[in-house]
Write a protein that holds these residues in place. Structure first.
Motif, PDB file in Angstrom:
ATOM      1  N   VAL A  83       0.873  -1.180   0.000  1.00  0.00           N
ATOM      2  CA  VAL A  83       0.000   0.000   0.000  1.00  0.00           C
ATOM      3  C   VAL A  83       0.909   1.229   0.000  1.00  0.00           C
ATOM      4  N   HIS A  87      -1.196   7.295  -4.542  1.00  0.00           N
ATOM      5  CA  HIS A  87      -1.330   6.565  -5.798  1.00  0.00           C
ATOM      6  C   HIS A  87      -1.857   7.511  -6.861  1.00  0.00           C
ATOM      7  N   GLN A 147      -7.227   5.738  -0.445  1.00  0.00           N
ATOM      8  CA  GLN A 147      -6.277   4.955   0.340  1.00  0.00           C
ATOM      9  C   GLN A 147      -6.912   3.656   0.819  1.00  0.00           C
ATOM     10  N   MET A 150      -6.819   1.242  -1.923  1.00  0.00           N
ATOM     11  CA  MET A 150      -5.487   0.633  -2.031  1.00  0.00           C
ATOM     12  C   MET A 150      -5.316  -0.499  -1.011  1.00  0.00           C
TER      13      MET A 150
END
Length: 270
Positions: A83, A87, A147, A150
């Protein structure tokens, strides 16, 4: 119990710069290990070595008893999920498709995801509370939502260990807490192991206060200066040496009578 991850005397350098020097630790199933240290201390480099993206010039890394250098990338992905701290949302893939990408290591070169892969991806979204967004374009998510997606993608890999590089770095207070709460629940419910780099000592106390098996490793001068339970190693003296700050460890009594510890930074040391 055999450690899920063993790092033995890892050393890494770039031309003219030694980054890590004889770093050793292990991580057991159902445990979280937080890596703490100032900017540039080598936390991300260490994670990249563990993920197989960088090759140390000395030392060994074992995953489930297998030496990392003997494992092909596909097998590493089945043991270690990742993670990132952020991203890039370049293409408007659906959230469900982003999570489905976590199944790549289980598919052949031209093989399409099957029903089982889609079920695993949807279940992973449910585990992080994001199933209601499965048909939304990933580019339309907030930072906190992205997040958690992810994290869901990492869960879809069915890997026993998730490596997180500052997973709350760009989040507001609420979304930071949501990510931490989600990690804690996953560890409790699934026996997941987490290796997490963070800049926030209170993250360690959060997990300890929740009763999660946790250790903290403090990285300075290219090696680990202290490791152990947060209440043991996150002392005012160690924090002063690690970050060059004056800090206090305080006890906060909650409404239910439970006392939790928190780090309060006071000032830099000159």
């Amino acid at each position: 119990m055999q450690p899920l991850l063993e790092v033995r005397n890892i050393s890494f350098k770039y031309p003219g710069a030694l980054i890590l020097d004889k770093v050793s630790f292990d991580l057991n199933p159902g445990e979280i290990l937080c890596l703490l240290g100032p900017n540039g201390c080598g936390k991300t480099t260490l994670l990249d070595c563990i993920l197989g993206w960088l090759k140390p010039f000395a030392g060994q890394i074992f995953v489930n008893g297998q030496e990392l250098t003997n494992m092909p990338a596909r097998e590493i992905a089945r043991h270690l999920a990742y993670v990132p701290q952020s991203h890039e949302k370049t293409f408007p893939y659906l959230v469900s498709d982003i999570v489905l990408m976590g199944r790549a290591s289980y598919l052949g070169l031209f093989e399409r995801p099957g029903d089982e892969d889609r079920e695993i991806a949807e279940r992973s979204l449910e585990m992080v509370g994001m199933a209601h967004l499965k048909n939304r374009p990933y580019t339309q998510l907030s930072g906190g939502e992205g997040q958690l997606v992810m994290v869901a993608r990492a869960l879809a890999q069915n890997s026993p260990l998730v490596v997180m590089d500052e997973p709350t770095a760009h989040l507001d207070c609420k979304n930071e807490m949501i990510v931490l709460e989600t990690i804690a629940e996953l560890i409790k419910k699934t026996d997941l192991s987490v290796l997490m780099a963070t800049h926030i000592p209170n993250h360690c106390y959060y997990f300890e206060n929740k009763g999660i098996p946790i250790r903290a490793a403090l990285i300075k001068n290219r090696s680990i200066m202290a490791a152990g339970q947060p209440s043991e190693v996150l002392t005012e003296e160690n924090l002063g040496q690690l970050y060059n700050i004056h800090a206090r460890i305080i006890d906060c009594r909650m409404e239910n009578g439970v006392t939790i510890k928190q780090v309060v930074p006071i000032a830099t040391l000159h």
